[in-house]
Design an enzyme around this catalytic site. Structure first.
Site, PDB file in Angstrom:
ATOM      1  N   GLY A  71       0.808  -1.214   0.000  1.00  0.00           N
ATOM      2  CA  GLY A  71       0.000   0.000   0.000  1.00  0.00           C
ATOM      3  C   GLY A  71       0.845   1.269   0.000  1.00  0.00           C
ATOM      4  N   THR A  72       1.917   1.268   0.765  1.00  0.00           N
ATOM      5  CA  THR A  72       2.756   2.472   0.855  1.00  0.00           C
ATOM      6  C   THR A  72       3.326   2.822  -0.509  1.00  0.00           C
ATOM      7  OG1 THR A  72       3.305   1.926   3.140  1.00  0.00           O
ATOM      8  CG2 THR A  72       4.787   3.449   2.018  1.00  0.00           C
ATOM      9  N   ASN A 147      -8.283   3.348   8.185  1.00  0.00           N
ATOM     10  CA  ASN A 147      -7.690   2.186   8.854  1.00  0.00           C
ATOM     11  C   ASN A 147      -7.989   2.140  10.341  1.00  0.00           C
ATOM     12  OD1 ASN A 147      -5.925   4.463   8.037  1.00  0.00           O
ATOM     13  ND2 ASN A 147      -4.570   3.652   9.612  1.00  0.00           N
ATOM     14  N   GLN A 175      -7.693  -0.503   3.109  1.00  0.00           N
ATOM     15  CA  GLN A 175      -8.561  -1.080   4.146  1.00  0.00           C
ATOM     16  C   GLN A 175      -9.970  -1.369   3.619  1.00  0.00           C
ATOM     17  OE1 GLN A 175      -7.595  -2.213   6.948  1.00  0.00           O
ATOM     18  NE2 GLN A 175      -5.631  -1.213   7.295  1.00  0.00           N
ATOM     19  N   SER A 195      -3.362  -3.464  -0.806  1.00  0.00           N
ATOM     20  CA  SER A 195      -2.213  -4.132  -0.188  1.00  0.00           C
ATOM     21  C   SER A 195      -2.578  -5.573   0.149  1.00  0.00           C
ATOM     22  CB  SER A 195      -1.840  -3.376   1.088  1.00  0.00           C
ATOM     23  OG  SER A 195      -0.866  -4.084   1.802  1.00  0.00           O
ATOM     24  N   HIS A 197      -1.348  -7.761   2.354  1.00  0.00           N
ATOM     25  CA  HIS A 197      -1.384  -8.288   3.734  1.00  0.00           C
ATOM     26  C   HIS A 197      -2.587  -7.809   4.529  1.00  0.00           C
ATOM     27  CE1 HIS A 197       0.411  -4.976   6.352  1.00  0.00           C
ATOM     28  NE2 HIS A 197       0.666  -4.491   5.153  1.00  0.00           N
ATOM     29  N   THR A 233      12.180  -6.820 -10.674  1.00  0.00           N
ATOM     30  CA  THR A 233      11.694  -8.188 -10.883  1.00  0.00           C
ATOM     31  C   THR A 233      10.440  -8.431 -10.060  1.00  0.00           C
ATOM     32  OG1 THR A 233      13.931  -8.940 -11.292  1.00  0.00           O
ATOM     33  CG2 THR A 233      12.344 -10.634 -10.654  1.00  0.00           C
ATOM     34  N   CYS A 322       1.808   1.395  12.835  1.00  0.00           N
ATOM     35  CA  CYS A 322       3.100   2.081  12.879  1.00  0.00           C
ATOM     36  C   CYS A 322       3.138   3.131  13.974  1.00  0.00           C
ATOM     37  CB  CYS A 322       3.407   2.710  11.523  1.00  0.00           C
ATOM     38  SG  CYS A 322       2.010   3.529  10.795  1.00  0.00           S
TER      39      CYS A 322
HETATM   40  N1  PLP Z   1      -2.993   2.745   3.634  1.00  0.00           N
HETATM   41  C1  PLP Z   1      -3.744   2.315   4.648  1.00  0.00           C
HETATM   42  C2  PLP Z   1      -5.133   2.853   4.806  1.00  0.00           C
HETATM   43  C3  PLP Z   1      -3.246   1.369   5.545  1.00  0.00           C
HETATM   44  O1  PLP Z   1      -3.997   0.951   6.553  1.00  0.00           O
HETATM   45  C4  PLP Z   1      -1.920   0.903   5.362  1.00  0.00           C
HETATM   46  C5  PLP Z   1      -1.322  -0.038   6.332  1.00  0.00           C
HETATM   47  O2  PLP Z   1      -1.620  -0.004   7.515  1.00  0.00           O
HETATM   48  C6  PLP Z   1      -1.186   1.369   4.270  1.00  0.00           C
HETATM   49  C7  PLP Z   1      -1.756   2.294   3.433  1.00  0.00           C
HETATM   50  C8  PLP Z   1       0.191   0.885   4.006  1.00  0.00           C
HETATM   51  O3  PLP Z   1       0.142  -0.390   3.409  1.00  0.00           O
HETATM   52  P1  PLP Z   1       1.423  -1.357   3.437  1.00  0.00           P
HETATM   53  O4  PLP Z   1       1.561  -1.847   4.831  1.00  0.00           O
HETATM   54  O5  PLP Z   1       1.073  -2.455   2.476  1.00  0.00           O
HETATM   55  O6  PLP Z   1       2.588  -0.568   2.961  1.00  0.00           O
END
Ligand code: PLP
Length: 384
Positions: A71-72, A147, A175, A195, A197, A233, A322
């Site tokens: 996601g990031t 989130n 989310q 994302s 995970h 890759t 985080c």
């Molecule tokens: N965006 C939201 C709303 C999230 O909840 C998160 C992760 O907590 C992310 C982005 C970041 O995703 P990733 O952990 O896959 O980098």
């Protein structure tokens, strides 16, 4: 020790079907998807198959799916890749730091930024989006589901505003994916980040939907992977897993999985509210994803509660994973107008596909007992 995991917004366990789908990638199916020999072609086929599955989940074309590391990266790619210096960007104050910090970095490098407020339910007002538009606005980035609270934003209305103004519309759907149906075409997004995970695939894989014909400046330079939109890759096992997780998510919508999860979430929420005074749901009254509830327990430090619950086998969180361990109260709850004390007294419960009714019974009994115990030793609490 019996353990129950209700922190699925931080990460989800990999489902066994997802694990089985990726297992061959660690054995005989090990090729680099860019190689032209048999091994490479086998991996290429697996990647393209997964791309089809992700496209089905989002309601887009397979060619519009760019695989990322999560996601990031998807958020950063959208925030940096869709605009240029001098452009104006609109985001909300409750975005994940992946969007907030990427947008702030953009501001340092010559983009103009407007950060919109939210109301007490945690909702962005589409009228604010309309008013924030400027002649040089190029991008609106408003998350689909928060989130911390699970609150779903009015992306359909915002999509209309973006379309009328001919402005790119990105949504962080990390989310939302797998929890609520997403239909790219109906809403008219330019870009969507997801994302793996957060939807029962492993950590370190994700995807960015990018609308056909959109100019996207890549973050990385290297080979021509992902049609030159994301060099590097491909993470074949992760991508295969994300494809399988997308299939299972779609199947879950058909079989009513999300309704079962919502019913368990509601039972947990109601059980807590019925038996614990001076507690309340943050973001109540707004539409929410089915798996999340964020509850304040006044007169208790959220971090203490999380630790006390963990010692009894229940894993929950104070919000963004985080920020756990940080002293600052959640920026999301503060943006909703909550007092810092109440924001600090809030914790998030987030359910997953593996959550059972027994897990909810366990959580209820542990939470009731632990809150009573912590309040009994809290100098700030006097029983009403
Ligand atoms: N965006 C939201 C709303 C999230 O909840 C998160 C992760 O907590 C992310 C982005 C970041 O995703 P990733 O952990 O896959 O980098």
């Amino acid at each position: 020790m019996h353990r129950v995991y209700l922190d699925n917004n931080a990460t989800t366990p990999v489902l066994s079907e997802v694990f089985e789908a990726m297992r061959p990638c660690f054995g005989e199916q090990f090729g680099n998807a860019s190689s032209i020999h048999h091994h490479g072609q086998e991996s290429r086929a697996a990647v393209e198959n997964a791309r089809e599955s992700v496209a089905k989940l989002l309601g887009c074309r397979a060619s519009e799916v760019v695989f990322t590391s999560g996601g990031t990266e998807g958020d950063n790619l959208a925030l940096a890749g869709l605009i240029n210096a001098g452009d104006h960007v609109i985001i909300s104050s409750i975005e994940h730091h992946a969007v907030l910090h990427a947008a702030k970095r953009g501001e340092e490098t010559g983009r103009n930024l407007t950060v919109l407020p939210v109301d007490g339910h945690g909702l962005v007002d589409p009228a604010d989006v309309q008013h924030a538009l400027q002649p040089n606005t190029k991008l609106i980035s408003i998350m689909m589901a928060n989130n911390e609270t699970g609150v779903l934003q009015p992306v359909e209305e915002i999509g209309k505003i973006a379309a009328e103004a001919n402005v790119h519309f990105h949504t962080d759907a990390v989310q939302a994916a797998g929890k609520v149906p997403i239909d790219v075409k109906r809403i008219g997004f330019t870009a969507i980040s997801i994302s793996g995970h957060k939807m029962h695939a492993p950590q370190g894989v994700g995807a960015l939907y990018v609308k056909k014909g959109t100019r996207l400046q890549p973050l990385f330079y290297g080979g021509r992977h992902e049609r030159s939109r994301r060099a590097g890759t491909e993470n074949v096992p992760g991508i295969v897993a994300l494809g399988k997780a997308s299939e299972l998510a779609l199947r879950g919508f058909e079989s009513g999985d999300h309704k079962k999860i919502a019913a368990m979430r509601d039972r947990l929420e109601q059980g807590i509210l019925a038996q614990i005074d001076e507690a309340g749901v943050n973001g109540t009254g707004a539409p929410r994803v089915p798996n999340t509830t964020n509850i304040h327990f006044d007169h208790i430090e959220g971090e203490c509660l999380v630790i006390a619950l963990d010692l009894k086998g229940l894993a929950v969180s104070t919000g963004a994973a985080c920020s756990s361990g940080a002293i600052e109260p959640s920026h999301v709850l503060l943006a909703m107008g909550m007092k810092p004390d109440r924001a600090r007294a809030s914790i998030r419960f987030s359910l997953g596909k593996q959550t059972t009714e027994e897990d909810i019974d366990f959580a209820l009994s542990i939470v009731l007992d632990t809150v009573a115990r912590l309040r009994a030793i809290s100098p700030r609490y006097t029983k009403q």
